[in-house]
Every structure is written in structure tokens, then in C-alpha cells.
Design an enzyme around this catalytic site. Structure first.
Site, PDB file in Angstrom:
ATOM      1  N   CYS A 113       0.813  -1.221   0.000  1.00  0.00           N
ATOM      2  CA  CYS A 113       0.000   0.000   0.000  1.00  0.00           C
ATOM      3  C   CYS A 113       0.847   1.271   0.000  1.00  0.00           C
ATOM      4  O   CYS A 113       0.394   2.322  -0.427  1.00  0.00           O
ATOM      5  CB  CYS A 113      -0.933  -0.017   1.201  1.00  0.00           C
ATOM      6  SG  CYS A 113      -1.956  -1.497   1.184  1.00  0.00           S
ATOM      7  N   HIS A 257      -3.991   6.617   1.561  1.00  0.00           N
ATOM      8  CA  HIS A 257      -4.210   5.308   0.947  1.00  0.00           C
ATOM      9  C   HIS A 257      -5.572   4.803   1.416  1.00  0.00           C
ATOM     10  O   HIS A 257      -5.917   4.891   2.593  1.00  0.00           O
ATOM     11  CB  HIS A 257      -3.097   4.346   1.378  1.00  0.00           C
ATOM     12  CG  HIS A 257      -3.499   2.921   1.214  1.00  0.00           C
ATOM     13  ND1 HIS A 257      -3.890   2.417  -0.002  1.00  0.00           N
ATOM     14  CD2 HIS A 257      -3.622   1.907   2.114  1.00  0.00           C
ATOM     15  CE1 HIS A 257      -4.221   1.152   0.149  1.00  0.00           C
ATOM     16  NE2 HIS A 257      -4.067   0.818   1.420  1.00  0.00           N
ATOM     17  N   ASN A 287     -10.145  -1.316  -1.618  1.00  0.00           N
ATOM     18  CA  ASN A 287      -8.723  -1.049  -1.343  1.00  0.00           C
ATOM     19  C   ASN A 287      -7.893  -1.683  -2.459  1.00  0.00           C
ATOM     20  O   ASN A 287      -7.808  -2.901  -2.555  1.00  0.00           O
ATOM     21  CB  ASN A 287      -8.371  -1.646   0.026  1.00  0.00           C
ATOM     22  CG  ASN A 287      -6.896  -1.535   0.379  1.00  0.00           C
ATOM     23  OD1 ASN A 287      -6.038  -1.360  -0.490  1.00  0.00           O
ATOM     24  ND2 ASN A 287      -6.595  -1.666   1.657  1.00  0.00           N
TER      25      ASN A 287
HETATM   26  N1  COA Z   1     -18.545 -10.145   7.373  1.00  0.00           N
HETATM   27  C1  COA Z   1     -19.075 -10.521   8.546  1.00  0.00           C
HETATM   28  N2  COA Z   1     -18.346 -10.786   9.637  1.00  0.00           N
HETATM   29  C2  COA Z   1     -17.011 -10.660   9.532  1.00  0.00           C
HETATM   30  C3  COA Z   1     -16.379 -10.261   8.344  1.00  0.00           C
HETATM   31  C4  COA Z   1     -17.201 -10.005   7.230  1.00  0.00           C
HETATM   32  N3  COA Z   1     -16.716  -9.627   6.045  1.00  0.00           N
HETATM   33  N4  COA Z   1     -15.041 -10.225   8.553  1.00  0.00           N
HETATM   34  C5  COA Z   1     -14.837 -10.574   9.828  1.00  0.00           C
HETATM   35  N5  COA Z   1     -16.029 -10.856  10.421  1.00  0.00           N
HETATM   36  C6  COA Z   1     -16.279 -11.288  11.791  1.00  0.00           C
HETATM   37  C7  COA Z   1     -15.126 -12.061  12.382  1.00  0.00           C
HETATM   38  O1  COA Z   1     -15.178 -13.416  11.971  1.00  0.00           O
HETATM   39  C8  COA Z   1     -15.380 -11.900  13.849  1.00  0.00           C
HETATM   40  O2  COA Z   1     -16.353 -12.807  14.243  1.00  0.00           O
HETATM   41  P1  COA Z   1     -16.264 -13.553  15.691  1.00  0.00           P
HETATM   42  O3  COA Z   1     -16.319 -12.433  16.685  1.00  0.00           O
HETATM   43  O4  COA Z   1     -17.443 -14.419  15.664  1.00  0.00           O
HETATM   44  O5  COA Z   1     -14.945 -14.250  15.667  1.00  0.00           O
HETATM   45  C9  COA Z   1     -15.981 -10.499  13.946  1.00  0.00           C
HETATM   46  O6  COA Z   1     -16.429 -10.161  12.636  1.00  0.00           O
HETATM   47  C10 COA Z   1     -15.012  -9.455  14.422  1.00  0.00           C
HETATM   48  O7  COA Z   1     -13.787  -9.655  13.710  1.00  0.00           O
HETATM   49  P2  COA Z   1     -12.651  -8.633  13.774  1.00  0.00           P
HETATM   50  O8  COA Z   1     -11.546  -9.064  12.848  1.00  0.00           O
HETATM   51  O9  COA Z   1     -12.284  -8.362  15.206  1.00  0.00           O
HETATM   52  O10 COA Z   1     -13.409  -7.389  13.163  1.00  0.00           O
HETATM   53  P3  COA Z   1     -12.961  -5.906  13.059  1.00  0.00           P
HETATM   54  O11 COA Z   1     -13.976  -5.051  13.693  1.00  0.00           O
HETATM   55  O12 COA Z   1     -11.544  -5.719  13.437  1.00  0.00           O
HETATM   56  O13 COA Z   1     -13.088  -5.680  11.491  1.00  0.00           O
HETATM   57  C11 COA Z   1     -11.663  -5.504   9.608  1.00  0.00           C
HETATM   58  C12 COA Z   1     -12.321  -6.443  10.611  1.00  0.00           C
HETATM   59  C13 COA Z   1     -10.784  -6.326   8.673  1.00  0.00           C
HETATM   60  C14 COA Z   1     -12.732  -4.780   8.819  1.00  0.00           C
HETATM   61  C15 COA Z   1     -10.828  -4.489  10.395  1.00  0.00           C
HETATM   62  O14 COA Z   1      -9.988  -5.156  11.318  1.00  0.00           O
HETATM   63  C16 COA Z   1     -10.007  -3.621   9.538  1.00  0.00           C
HETATM   64  O15 COA Z   1     -10.515  -2.920   8.692  1.00  0.00           O
HETATM   65  N6  COA Z   1      -8.695  -3.602   9.758  1.00  0.00           N
HETATM   66  C17 COA Z   1      -7.800  -2.842   8.945  1.00  0.00           C
HETATM   67  C18 COA Z   1      -7.629  -3.555   7.675  1.00  0.00           C
HETATM   68  C19 COA Z   1      -6.985  -2.726   6.630  1.00  0.00           C
HETATM   69  O16 COA Z   1      -7.096  -1.536   6.600  1.00  0.00           O
HETATM   70  N7  COA Z   1      -6.280  -3.399   5.765  1.00  0.00           N
HETATM   71  C20 COA Z   1      -5.649  -2.799   4.687  1.00  0.00           C
HETATM   72  C21 COA Z   1      -4.327  -2.365   5.100  1.00  0.00           C
HETATM   73  S1  COA Z   1      -3.562  -1.629   3.776  1.00  0.00           S
END
Ligand code: COA
Length: 331
Positions: A113, A257, A287
Site C-alpha cells: 500500500c 491510501h 482497497n
Molecule cells: N462479514 C461478517 N463478519 C465478519 C467479516 C465479514 N466480512 N469479517 C470478519 N467478520 C467477523 C469475524 O469473523 C469476527 O467474528 P467472531 O467475533 O465471531 O470471531 C468479527 O467479525 C469481528 O472480527 P474482527 O476481525 O475483530 O473485526 P474488526 O472489527 O476488526 O473488522 C476488519 C475487521 C478487517 C474490517 C478491520 O480489522 C479492519 O478494517 N482492519 C484494517 C484492515 C486494513 O485496513 N487493511 C488494509 C491495510 S492496507
């Protein structure tokens, strides 16, 4: 000698994938994706039509047209991608061939990124050193073919997408243009967001057992990425402002980004920027890793949101971890 951006362009695949399209075969929902990421739809490539190099070619042609330039003026190519068309060589040489520029140099940059800003900084340094006068910088990715498109991959398959952006940098004696760039990395976090295979340190790079596993798919510790991103984005933007004696009020447009809308909104609040001073397109493009900043810059120019004299701030965070910023006085 200084460098300035004389043309920007972009290309995204025609194939629109909505959250509901994903929810038809993954255990997720439009509501969950919008709330956690801000994404409503994204573009995924058409394997019969799109390659990383040909999307980059289309983006370059738009940039050349806007700059009223002929491709023959380009002296060097810096190509940021973590999803090259081939394992080797990189996509830079493929773009060079498509542009009919056989003979000029081309490098690939693999900084995810942050790749576009690393590329911009490299091009700027080449120009400032007097080595080249005109350098093409690309960010282009096809992420969708590396995603686990089942429920097991739902924390990544709803986020990542495909596209390409281009910027042409040229030498100038003006004081405006690229004012400063800042590049950072911390390899302690390399495995927090990565694709393990096909890794060369394996005894056998490809095997049926490996392919049956998960190591070819994108792995991301979403929470870990989020926590580091919000700190590093702010830090690296302030570093660029401090270096140039500017303040957050001087920023006319911040192009972060497009990692996650919640991350962009967090930074916006930390820097106290009004809505008109930040550009987001993750809602409809997802993204696109190294392509996200040049696509956003090109769209911002299209929409008249970047004017001569404006202070434009670019900032990125991603796999590596790597993070970077650039301040540009638009001219
Ligand atoms: N749809 C539904 N549920 C989902 C899901 C989706 N697409 N993705 C994850 N979940 C679930 C998980 O399985 C978890 O379930 P559980 O509690 O039963 O285990 C729950 O949601 C919470 O997961 P978690 O990973 O803690 O969620 P979060 O609030 O952190 O959101 C992201 C996940 C990926 C959206 C978030 O962490 C994020 O955006 N992080 C930054 C990622 C990013 O910017 N990446 C690019 C970098 S360049």
C-alpha cells in the site's frame, strides 16, 4: 532541480462487485461491510481482458493525454505492485513493452500500500539527482485473484480490489512540485499482512499439498493492522509537515491510501480536517493497494479538487509494515 507531477491517469476494471454480490456466497452482509470498512462496491478484474500491465498502460495513456505528452518522452519507469503478472520479471518491463519504449529502464517496487509513495520518492530522487528528466510512476494491482473467496477469507475478500493509477513526474526549476517524501518500514510485522507462497525459501515452491492449504491466500491480522495504521498515518503526515514548516491548516487536500474508510475518518479527526480537505473513493473502489493513491489523485484532478498552488498530502500504510508520506505543491 525539482520534480513536479505533469499528468495523472487511472483505469479500473469494468466488472463491479457489490457487497450483496459477495453476500450471495460468503457469510457476510452489506451492512457489516459498510459499517466496518465503508465499502459499498469494488472492481474485480476480467481475466479475459485485464492484466496488471495493460491496466497500467491504460492509466499511463490517460496521464500522457492530460500532460499533452508523447510516450517517447518517458525516460524511466517505476512500477509499484505486489501482484505482478509474472513471478518474474516484474510488470515494469511489460508496461515498457506495451508503451513501445524498449530500451529505457524499469524497476518494480514491492511495498504494497505504500508502494506508490515509495515509487514517487524514487522518481523524485532520480530527477533531483539529474539522472532523468521524465519518470513514469505506476501503482497497479490485481488483488482479487489472490483472495480466499470463501467465508474463511471474509476479513480480506470484502476489502481488496483491482485497478491502476499513473503519474508522470518531470524536472522543473520551479520551487513547487514534490516538496518532501518520507519512507518507513518495520519488518517485525512482516507476517501481519502477507501472502506466504509461492515462497522461494520452500524446498519445493509449488506442491499439491501447499496449494491445498491457505498459504497462497492473503492473510491479514485486521485488528493489528488497524491499530498500527492509525498511529503511523498521523505520525508520517506530521513528519512531512514539520520538515517543510507547514501545519495541518495548510493542507488543501489529504489523499490517504484507501485502506478502510474508518481509518481515513480517524486520521481526518486527528488532524482536524474538514470533509472537503480529504479525498476518499474506497466506497466504490475498495482497497486497491499500490493503485489506490494514484487512482484517487487522478479522480481528484478530474473532479477539480486539486488546483494550482494547492498543498496536497499523500500518506500510506500497509504490508511490511511500511508507511510513507509526500507533500506536493501542485503546479
Ligand atoms: N462479514 C461478517 N463478519 C465478519 C467479516 C465479514 N466480512 N469479517 C470478519 N467478520 C467477523 C469475524 O469473523 C469476527 O467474528 P467472531 O467475533 O465471531 O470471531 C468479527 O467479525 C469481528 O472480527 P474482527 O476481525 O475483530 O473485526 P474488526 O472489527 O476488526 O473488522 C476488519 C475487521 C478487517 C474490517 C478491520 O480489522 C479492519 O478494517 N482492519 C484494517 C484492515 C486494513 O485496513 N487493511 C488494509 C491495510 S492496507
Amino acid at each position: 532541480m525539482n520534480s513536479k507531477i505533469v499528468g495523472v491517469g487511472h483505469y479500473v476494471p469494468e466488472n463491479v462487485v457489490t457487497n450483496d454480490d459477495l453476500a450471495a456466497y460468503i457469510d457476510t452482509s452489506d451492512e457489516w461491510i459498510r459499517e466496518r470498512t465503508g465499502i459499498q462496491e469494488r472492481r474485480w478484474f476480467n481475466p479475459d481482458k485485464d492484466t496488471v500491465a495493460n491496466m497500467a498502460t491504460r492509466a499511463t495513456k490517460m496521464a500522457l493525454e492530460r500532460a499533452h505528452m508523447d510516450a517517447k518522452e518517458i525516460e524511466f519507469i517505476v512500477f509499484a505492485t505486489i501482484t505482478p503478472d509474472y513471478f518474474f520479471p516484474g510488470s515494469g518491463v511489460l508496461l515498457q513493452r506495451e508503451l513501445g519504449l524498449q530500451g529505457i529502464g524499469a524497476i518494480d517496487i514491492r511495498n504494497a500500500c505504500s508502494g506508490f509513495i515509495y515509487g514517487l520518492s524514487t522518481a523524485d530522487a532520480f530527477i533531483k539527482s539529474g539522472m532523468y528528466k521524465t519518470v513514469l510512476v505506476i501503482g497497479a494491482e490485481i488483488q482479487s485473484s489472490a483472495l480466499d473467496k470463501t467465508t474463511a477469507g471474509r476479513n480480506t475478500n470484502v476489502i481488496f480490489a483491482d485497478g491502476a493509477g499513473a503519474a508522470i513526474l518531470q524536472a522543473t526549476e520551479e520551487k513547487s512540485g514534490v516538496l518532501t517524501t518520507h519512507l518507513h518500514a518495520d519488518g517485525d510485522y512482516a507476517e501481519e499482512l502477507y501472502v506466504r507462497d509461492p515462497g522461494s525459501s520452500r524446498k519445493v515452491r509449488l506442491s499439491p499439498e501447499l496449494i491445498a492449504g491457505d498459504s497462497f491466500k492473503v492473510y491479514m491480522n485486521g485488528n493489528g493492522v488497524f491499530k498500527h495504521a492509525v498511529v503511523r498515518f498521523e505520525e508520517v503526515i506530521r513528519e512531512a509537515l514539520d520538515k517543510t514548516g507547514k501545519s495541518t491548516e495548510d493542507i488543501d487536500l489529504l489523499i490517504p491510501h484507501q485502506a478502510n474508510l474508518r481509518i481515513s475518518q480517524f486520521i481526518q479527526r486527528k488532524l482536524n480536517l474538514p470533509d472537503e480537505k480529504i479525498f476518499n473513493n474506497i466506497m466504490y473502489l475498495g482497497n486497491t493497494t499500490a493503485a489506490s493513491i494514484p487512482i484517487a489523485l487522478s479522480e481528484a484532478v478530474d473532479q477539480g479538487r486539486v488546483k494550482k498552488g494547492d498543498l496536497v498530502c499523500l500518506a500510506a500504510f500497509g504490508s511490511g509494515f511500511t508507511w510513507a508520506s509526500a507533500l506536493i505543491e501542485w503546479s
